[in-house]
Design a protein around this motif. Sequence first.
Motif, mmCIF file in Angstrom:
data_model
loop_
_atom_site.group_PDB
_atom_site.id
_atom_site.type_symbol
_atom_site.label_atom_id
_atom_site.label_comp_id
_atom_site.label_asym_id
_atom_site.label_seq_id
_atom_site.Cartn_x
_atom_site.Cartn_y
_atom_site.Cartn_z
ATOM 1 N N ALA A 180 -3.779 32.577 4.676
ATOM 2 C CA ALA A 180 -3.417 32.374 6.106
ATOM 3 C C ALA A 180 -3.585 30.987 6.713
ATOM 4 N N SER A 181 -2.602 30.653 7.429
ATOM 5 C CA SER A 181 -2.816 29.346 7.835
ATOM 6 C C SER A 181 -2.316 29.354 9.106
ATOM 7 N N ALA A 182 -2.266 28.132 9.983
ATOM 8 C CA ALA A 182 -1.513 28.077 11.242
ATOM 9 C C ALA A 182 -0.251 28.208 11.481
ATOM 10 N N GLU A 183 0.490 27.781 10.065
ATOM 11 C CA GLU A 183 2.015 27.543 10.090
ATOM 12 C C GLU A 183 2.717 28.888 9.390
ATOM 13 N N SER A 184 1.718 29.354 8.202
ATOM 14 C CA SER A 184 2.444 30.371 7.274
ATOM 15 C C SER A 184 1.479 30.988 6.679
ATOM 16 N N VAL A 185 1.974 32.260 6.184
ATOM 17 C CA VAL A 185 1.125 33.104 5.294
ATOM 18 C C VAL A 185 1.698 33.073 3.541
ATOM 19 N N ARG A 186 0.744 32.252 3.177
ATOM 20 C CA ARG A 186 1.100 32.353 1.538
ATOM 21 C C ARG A 186 0.747 33.472 0.793
ATOM 22 N N ILE A 187 1.649 34.438 0.614
ATOM 23 C CA ILE A 187 1.283 35.575 -0.062
ATOM 24 C C ILE A 187 0.756 35.379 -1.303
ATOM 25 N N ALA A 188 1.310 34.686 -2.284
ATOM 26 C CA ALA A 188 0.935 34.122 -3.630
ATOM 27 C C ALA A 188 1.255 32.893 -3.954
ATOM 28 N N PRO A 189 0.097 32.319 -4.333
ATOM 29 C CA PRO A 189 0.315 30.887 -4.736
ATOM 30 C C PRO A 189 1.039 30.520 -5.932
ATOM 31 N N SER A 190 1.383 29.576 -6.375
ATOM 32 C CA SER A 190 2.169 28.910 -7.618
ATOM 33 C C SER A 190 1.191 28.768 -8.704
ATOM 34 N N LEU A 191 0.318 29.883 -9.050
ATOM 35 C CA LEU A 191 -0.651 30.041 -10.363
ATOM 36 C C LEU A 191 -0.319 31.160 -11.116
ATOM 37 N N ARG A 192 -0.641 31.249 -12.104
ATOM 38 C CA ARG A 192 -0.398 32.597 -12.942
ATOM 39 C C ARG A 192 -1.206 33.670 -12.612
ATOM 40 N N SER A 193 -0.602 34.666 -12.623
ATOM 41 C CA SER A 193 -1.240 35.864 -12.387
ATOM 42 C C SER A 193 -2.238 36.070 -11.061
ATOM 43 N N GLN A 194 -1.278 35.826 -10.028
ATOM 44 C CA GLN A 194 -1.794 35.794 -8.796
ATOM 45 C C GLN A 194 -1.381 36.830 -7.832
ATOM 46 N N LYS A 195 -2.132 37.624 -7.066
ATOM 47 C CA LYS A 195 -1.306 38.974 -6.376
ATOM 48 C C LYS A 195 -1.823 38.859 -5.027
ATOM 49 N N GLY A 196 -1.163 39.061 -3.943
ATOM 50 C CA GLY A 196 -1.681 39.260 -2.654
ATOM 51 C C GLY A 196 -0.739 40.118 -1.713
ATOM 52 N N LEU A 250 4.983 32.946 -15.138
ATOM 53 C CA LEU A 250 5.682 31.697 -14.590
ATOM 54 C C LEU A 250 5.038 31.911 -13.180
ATOM 55 N N ALA A 251 5.285 30.833 -12.200
ATOM 56 C CA ALA A 251 4.729 31.102 -10.901
ATOM 57 C C ALA A 251 5.539 30.432 -9.869
ATOM 58 N N ASP A 252 5.541 30.735 -8.576
ATOM 59 C CA ASP A 252 6.236 30.387 -7.357
ATOM 60 C C ASP A 252 5.361 30.559 -6.514
ATOM 61 N N ASP A 253 5.607 29.513 -5.390
ATOM 62 C CA ASP A 253 4.692 29.864 -4.145
ATOM 63 C C ASP A 253 5.589 30.666 -3.071
ATOM 64 N N HIS A 254 5.012 31.650 -2.501
ATOM 65 C CA HIS A 254 5.730 32.765 -1.753
ATOM 66 C C HIS A 254 5.164 32.295 -0.387
ATOM 67 N N ASP A 255 5.841 31.888 0.621
ATOM 68 C CA ASP A 255 5.258 31.550 1.908
ATOM 69 C C ASP A 255 6.086 32.381 2.912
ATOM 70 N N VAL A 256 5.487 32.845 3.800
ATOM 71 C CA VAL A 256 6.239 33.751 4.829
ATOM 72 C C VAL A 256 5.794 32.906 6.123
ATOM 73 N N PHE A 257 6.762 32.305 6.975
ATOM 74 C CA PHE A 257 6.695 31.952 8.347
ATOM 75 C C PHE A 257 6.904 32.750 9.319
ATOM 76 N N HIS A 258 7.692 33.599 9.396
ATOM 77 C CA HIS A 258 7.832 34.468 10.653
ATOM 78 C C HIS A 258 8.294 36.049 9.996
ATOM 79 N N PHE A 259 7.571 36.824 11.066
ATOM 80 C CA PHE A 259 7.745 38.261 10.726
ATOM 81 C C PHE A 259 8.050 38.785 12.194
ATOM 82 N N LEU A 260 9.214 38.870 12.521
ATOM 83 C CA LEU A 260 9.254 39.243 13.916
ATOM 84 C C LEU A 260 9.907 40.746 13.945
ATOM 85 N N THR A 261 9.363 41.645 14.483
ATOM 86 C CA THR A 261 9.677 43.225 14.578
ATOM 87 C C THR A 261 10.169 43.584 16.110
#
Length: 511
Positions: A68-84, A247-258
Amino acid sequence: MMGTGSTFSAKKSIFVALFLVLCTRVTTGNNPGLVHRTFQYKYSFKPPYLAQKDGTVPFWEYGGNAIASAESVRIAPSLRSQKGAIWTKSKTTFDWWDVEIVFRVSGRGRVGADGLAFWYTSEKGDYNGDVFGSSDRWQGLGLFFDSFDNDNKHNNPYIMAVLNDGTKKFDHQNDGTTQLLSGCLRDFRNKPFPTRARIEYYNNILTVLFHNGMSNNNDDYEMCLRAEGVHLPKAGHFGLSAATGGLADDHDVFHFLTTSLHPAGQDAQQPSDEADRLSKEYQEYQKKLEQQKEEYRREHPDKAPKEELEDWFETDNQRELRQIWQAQSGMTEVIRDLSRKMDEVIGRQERTLGLLSVGGGHQAGAPPPPGGQALQPAAVLSRQEVEALLQNNNYIAQTAKEIRQIIGDVSVRTDNIIQTQARQPTAQVQSSGYEVQGLMNEMRESMNNMKQGMAQISHTLNAKDGGVAACPTANCLGLTTFLVITVVQLSLLFIYSLYRDSREAKAKKFY
């Protein structure tokens, strides 16, 4: 003795309490048949200051490889076998809701893995599970943004909604196609703008809208799926999870508005204990503020209270007056700048005219006056004198053009005479006395015309300015010099024509 600092602190506390009450009770629309919407800050996050200094997200908890950062939450980074994953701490207190997610799935590979998942379940899932980073068996809804083609049917990236009652195991081999409620084939990887998903659950109808991230228009949604007769738990946790494999991707979430939904005519469903607590705190703060005001008045009877609650806000009239004053100030600055530039232009013109007048009174290269005295600048030329000088210059240029035309006519006539004599029928050279005599007469007449023209020019210049418009420098060409140069050129032209005639005559003797 109570000071002004405690009064300000009490006012600040009242504003905080009012903000909390408004956040829990804001609704839009009062007509029957409409849907009231209430923003739920305890089930949302957005930048800026998404994460606190200690790394926590208010009202949320995350684990695994999530960052978690000030601008987004990186659920899983672009590395192999990462979970969050990230989950809300408390369950929902409303039946119907609308969630908007702004996210980005990006990677350097042509194919990504594994994907992102949105959850609404009765209990929080795992942070290191087998289904997109969360638990395999869940009770509720799972909306999967699957970017890897496990079944090799070339139908990914795919968005699918899967319901589970807590007893089913997710079908990984078939990408969950045997269990999905509905879905759509949409590409959400490596888009120029963040992609968006809007999940709405109202009256047992599940609707998913998708924004493909190809434009910066936030309202450019398209229908992905719609399912009726969907029954979800009355109270549940919201969550997001992601996972990577080979394979790997960056999974970034910026807004979660309910946003909670409820039919028009009904109050938003809020827990009674929380509403009572906020109301009680507000009343306590109000009583405390009144007591502090009374104590301050008793201790300072000579001072009237200057800080009132209304003074902290700006009325419509004050705002309008402030805007008018700012606009007038801007116009004044622009006019002042234009006036300064106009003064500079006028000053440059006056300096230029002064230099012209000084140059007219003193020839270039003239010695300075004796005694070391400075040159006194002459009087500035008037506009009429400058216009007369320009007219004289134009007249001189026009006269020079006419003289050039006369010289050209003389040259053409000379060439015609030479060509006429060369076309004689006999081989003998005819006597050229008549032609030469005619040529001499024409040249004499042209010279007389030139003298008369130059005399007229000199007379006109002397008559117009009386010698005021004399040459300002010694580089001007005098009348005598001009006439001498013209006579020399005509003489050379005449000698060249005679020489050419003699050469042609000698050449014809051989025939």
